[in-house]
Design a protein around this motif. Structure first.
Motif, short mmCIF file in Angstrom:
data_model
loop_
_atom_site.label_atom_id
_atom_site.label_comp_id
_atom_site.label_asym_id
_atom_site.label_seq_id
_atom_site.Cartn_x
_atom_site.Cartn_y
_atom_site.Cartn_z
N PRO A 30 0.90 -1.27 0.02
CA PRO A 30 0.06 -0.09 0.07
C PRO A 30 0.89 1.38 0.01
O PRO A 30 0.52 2.39 -0.69
N GLN A 31 1.85 1.29 0.67
CA GLN A 31 2.81 2.59 1.05
C GLN A 31 3.22 3.00 -0.45
O GLN A 31 3.68 4.17 -0.68
N PHE A 32 3.55 2.09 -1.38
CA PHE A 32 4.30 2.41 -2.72
C PHE A 32 3.23 2.95 -3.51
O PHE A 32 3.50 3.53 -4.57
N HIS A 33 2.06 2.94 -3.32
CA HIS A 33 1.02 3.70 -4.26
C HIS A 33 1.06 5.27 -3.97
O HIS A 33 0.75 6.03 -4.77
N LEU A 34 2.02 5.60 -2.82
CA LEU A 34 2.26 6.95 -2.49
C LEU A 34 3.40 7.88 -3.12
O LEU A 34 3.50 9.01 -3.16
N VAL A 35 4.12 6.97 -4.05
CA VAL A 35 5.28 7.61 -4.64
C VAL A 35 5.16 7.87 -5.97
O VAL A 35 5.97 8.27 -6.71
N THR A 36 3.80 8.10 -6.52
CA THR A 36 3.51 8.03 -7.83
C THR A 36 3.60 9.61 -8.32
O THR A 36 3.94 9.96 -9.45
N GLU A 37 3.60 10.51 -7.33
CA GLU A 37 3.59 11.72 -7.89
C GLU A 37 5.09 12.56 -7.96
O GLU A 37 5.15 13.11 -9.14
N PHE A 38 5.88 11.83 -7.12
CA PHE A 38 7.29 12.66 -7.40
C PHE A 38 8.30 11.72 -7.71
O PHE A 38 9.22 12.02 -8.50
N GLU A 39 8.55 10.30 -7.26
CA GLU A 39 9.51 9.30 -7.54
C GLU A 39 9.23 8.72 -8.79
O GLU A 39 10.03 8.47 -9.72
N LEU A 40 8.04 8.15 -8.89
CA LEU A 40 7.78 7.21 -10.21
C LEU A 40 8.03 8.10 -11.52
O LEU A 40 8.32 7.54 -12.63
N PRO A 41 7.40 9.09 -11.63
CA PRO A 41 7.55 9.85 -13.08
C PRO A 41 8.95 10.12 -13.43
O PRO A 41 9.18 10.23 -14.64
N LEU A 42 10.04 10.14 -12.57
CA LEU A 42 11.56 10.27 -12.72
C LEU A 42 11.94 8.80 -13.00
O LEU A 42 13.30 8.71 -13.14
N GLY A 43 11.10 7.83 -12.96
CA GLY A 43 11.95 6.35 -13.32
C GLY A 43 12.22 5.50 -12.03
O GLY A 43 12.80 4.55 -12.20
N ALA B 75 16.45 0.25 -4.84
CA ALA B 75 17.73 1.02 -5.06
C ALA B 75 17.75 2.24 -5.71
O ALA B 75 18.57 3.32 -5.17
N GLN B 76 16.78 2.49 -6.41
CA GLN B 76 16.67 3.51 -7.16
C GLN B 76 15.99 4.70 -6.22
O GLN B 76 16.13 5.82 -6.40
N LEU B 77 15.18 4.26 -5.24
CA LEU B 77 14.38 5.09 -4.63
C LEU B 77 15.39 5.68 -3.38
O LEU B 77 15.11 6.72 -2.94
N TYR B 78 16.12 4.78 -2.86
CA TYR B 78 16.90 5.07 -1.84
C TYR B 78 18.42 5.65 -2.09
O TYR B 78 19.03 6.34 -1.27
N ALA B 79 18.77 5.68 -3.23
CA ALA B 79 20.28 6.00 -3.79
C ALA B 79 20.08 7.55 -3.67
O ALA B 79 21.30 8.03 -3.05
N PRO B 80 19.15 8.53 -3.83
CA PRO B 80 19.27 9.65 -3.59
C PRO B 80 19.45 10.18 -2.03
O PRO B 80 20.11 11.07 -1.75
N MET B 81 18.94 9.38 -1.18
CA MET B 81 19.06 9.57 0.16
C MET B 81 20.66 9.23 0.48
O MET B 81 21.23 10.18 1.47
N PRO C 20 6.19 11.23 5.15
CA PRO C 20 6.27 9.88 5.33
C PRO C 20 6.03 9.34 3.81
O PRO C 20 6.31 8.16 3.74
N SER C 21 5.21 10.06 2.85
CA SER C 21 4.94 9.38 1.75
C SER C 21 5.68 9.82 0.49
O SER C 21 5.38 9.18 -0.65
N ALA C 22 6.68 10.51 0.62
CA ALA C 22 7.49 11.15 -0.51
C ALA C 22 8.88 11.48 -0.09
O ALA C 22 8.99 12.52 0.64
N ILE C 23 9.89 10.35 -0.49
CA ILE C 23 10.97 10.60 0.04
C ILE C 23 11.78 12.11 -0.24
O ILE C 23 12.43 12.67 0.30
N THR C 24 11.49 12.10 -1.59
CA THR C 24 12.33 13.39 -2.34
C THR C 24 11.68 14.72 -1.87
O THR C 24 12.40 16.06 -2.15
N GLN C 25 10.67 14.85 -1.04
CA GLN C 25 9.97 16.07 -0.56
C GLN C 25 10.33 16.18 1.08
O GLN C 25 9.86 17.20 1.41
N ARG C 26 11.29 15.44 1.58
CA ARG C 26 11.68 15.82 2.66
C ARG C 26 12.58 16.83 3.04
O ARG C 26 13.62 17.23 2.22
N PRO C 27 12.51 17.50 4.00
CA PRO C 27 13.23 18.70 4.62
C PRO C 27 14.87 18.11 4.68
O PRO C 27 15.68 18.71 4.62
N ASP C 28 14.83 16.82 5.30
CA ASP C 28 16.12 16.10 5.33
C ASP C 28 16.07 14.78 4.93
O ASP C 28 15.40 13.73 5.71
#
Length: 383
Positions: free
Chosen positions: A126-139, A144-150, A247-255
């Motif tokens: 269920p939680q991965f339905h929440l990354v469709t706005e910011f992460e998924l459009p960038l591929g 590994a792709q989701l956490y690499a920017p962190m 909590p639903s978008a990794i790339t939108q966090r302040p840190d």
């Protein structure tokens, strides 16, 4: 009411870990569950609570039917990805303390190494339905792709290097060599890590956890009941879960370098009446090497940005100041959703870990890392 020392882990079980298992995830889950129940000195009919873990394996009702459980009084789900098994300990402790049940089985089974790939499976959560706005459009579709920017952000801010991440991979592999139930039994060096192929910058192949099959389980019982059970008591002194900002978008966090564990760890340590200095062994969720480094910082073993230096000089190896993932972890033993981390912690505290035993251990911890940065932690001690 505090949950401190209200429950204990009374039974542990796991299958042989492998790739390409011939049996179903449910069959593997049942084998591990029966092993944990027997280890606790219980009969299946005495289990009255079940918390199944993961998107593979059986739900509580199917487990109850196949195990021959007399009366299922409590069931729950903790859908937090890799943080689920530790979060389930908190849920079981609360239920037992409230008198809802007496013995809770927490179990998982996986048969994934020959089936759908990780990027396909995680999007059933269920939680991965929440990354469709910011992460998924960038591929970004796979972990590994989701956490690499962190990890890359941590490198840019603090100068963390790939070689420092490699120290974690090498330590986990060294520990796996001492574990007969580990998939990866070939030694690796830091040079091997640096030569392994790039998966998603900065993650190389040896920064990434395994795809593996098997089952793992443990039983949580009331602390008083555990006094008269088969195995030495392993008390749950502290437990907590936490969720990151945004909590639903990794790339939108302040840190992006601060995980949910940063919120959970202070609560768990306060509940246990301990500090990081009291911990003698740590089984830290290791889907990727950087996740280990970041969790060590967020738990307070070192300051933010100092994790790279902390993991060096043998500090996290057996014989070091803080042995980490003494079983080999997800990186080298098997990916079992973190249940194998709990199983190993209990073995260490029972002093049943054989060649990889931490001498004189009294207190340790295990963590979980959820798919979008959720964190969970349990601090346990010999009873």
């Amino acid at each position: 009411m505090s949950l401190r020392d209200r429950v204990a882990v009374t039974g542990i079980g796991e299958t042989q870990y492998q790739r390409g298992a011939a049996r179903s995830s449910t069959a593997l889950q049942l084998e591990a569950a029966l092993g944990a129940i027997a280890d606790a000195g219980l009969a299946p009919r005495q289990i009255d609570g079940i918390i199944p873990i993961g998107i593979t394996g059986a739900p509580a009702e199917e487990l109850a039917t196949n195990l021959g459980i007399g009366e299922l009084r409590y069931s729950a789900l903790t859908p937090m990805g890799g943080a689920s098994s530790i979060a389930a300990i908190q849920t079981a402790a609360a239920a037992i303390s409230a008198g809802l049940c007496e013995h809770v089985l927490i179990a998982a089974g996986r048969n994934v190494s020959s089936g759908a790939k990780a990027g396909q499976r995680i999007h059933q959560m269920p939680q991965f339905h929440l990354v469709t706005e910011f992460e998924l459009p960038l591929g970004a579709i796979a972990p590994a792709q989701l956490y690499a920017p962190m990890a890359r952000r941590h490198m840019e801010l603090f100068g963390t290097t790939s070689a420092q991440l490699g120290e974690i991979a090498v330590a986990c592999r060294a520990h796996a060599l001492l574990n007969d139930n580990a998939i990866m039994r070939k030694p690796i060096t830091l040079a091997d890590h640096q030569a392994s192929r790039m998966i998603a910058d900065p993650f190389r192949l040896l920064d990434c956890s395994l795809e593996s099959d098997g089952g793992a389980a443990f039983v949580i019982s009331g602390a008083e009941a555990a006094r008269d059970m088969r195995q030495p008591r392993v008390l749950v002194s502290g437990v907590a879960e936490g969720h990151p900002d945004s909590p639903s978008a990794i790339t939108q966090r302040p840190d992006m370098t601060r995980l949910g564990l940063a919120k959970a760890a202070p609560r768990a340590f306060a509940m246990a009446g301990m500090t990081p200095a009291d911990i003698q062994v740590a089984e830290v969720y290791d889907c990727f090497t950087w996740v280990v480094l970041c969790q060590l910082e967020d738990m307070g073993f070192c300051a933010k940005g100092e994790g790279g230096a902390f993991v060096g000089e043998g500090r996290i190896r057996l014989g070091g100041r803080l042995p980490v993932n003494t079983h080999g972890g997800l990186l080298s033993q098997a990916h079992m959703l973190g249940l194998n981390h709990v199983v190993e912690l209990v073995r260490q505290l029972r002093r049943q870990a054989g060649r990889r035993q931490v001498e004189g251990v009294e207190v340790g911890l295990a963590t979980g890392y959820g798919d979008l940065g959720d964190g969970a932690i349990t601090i346990m001690r010999r009873g």
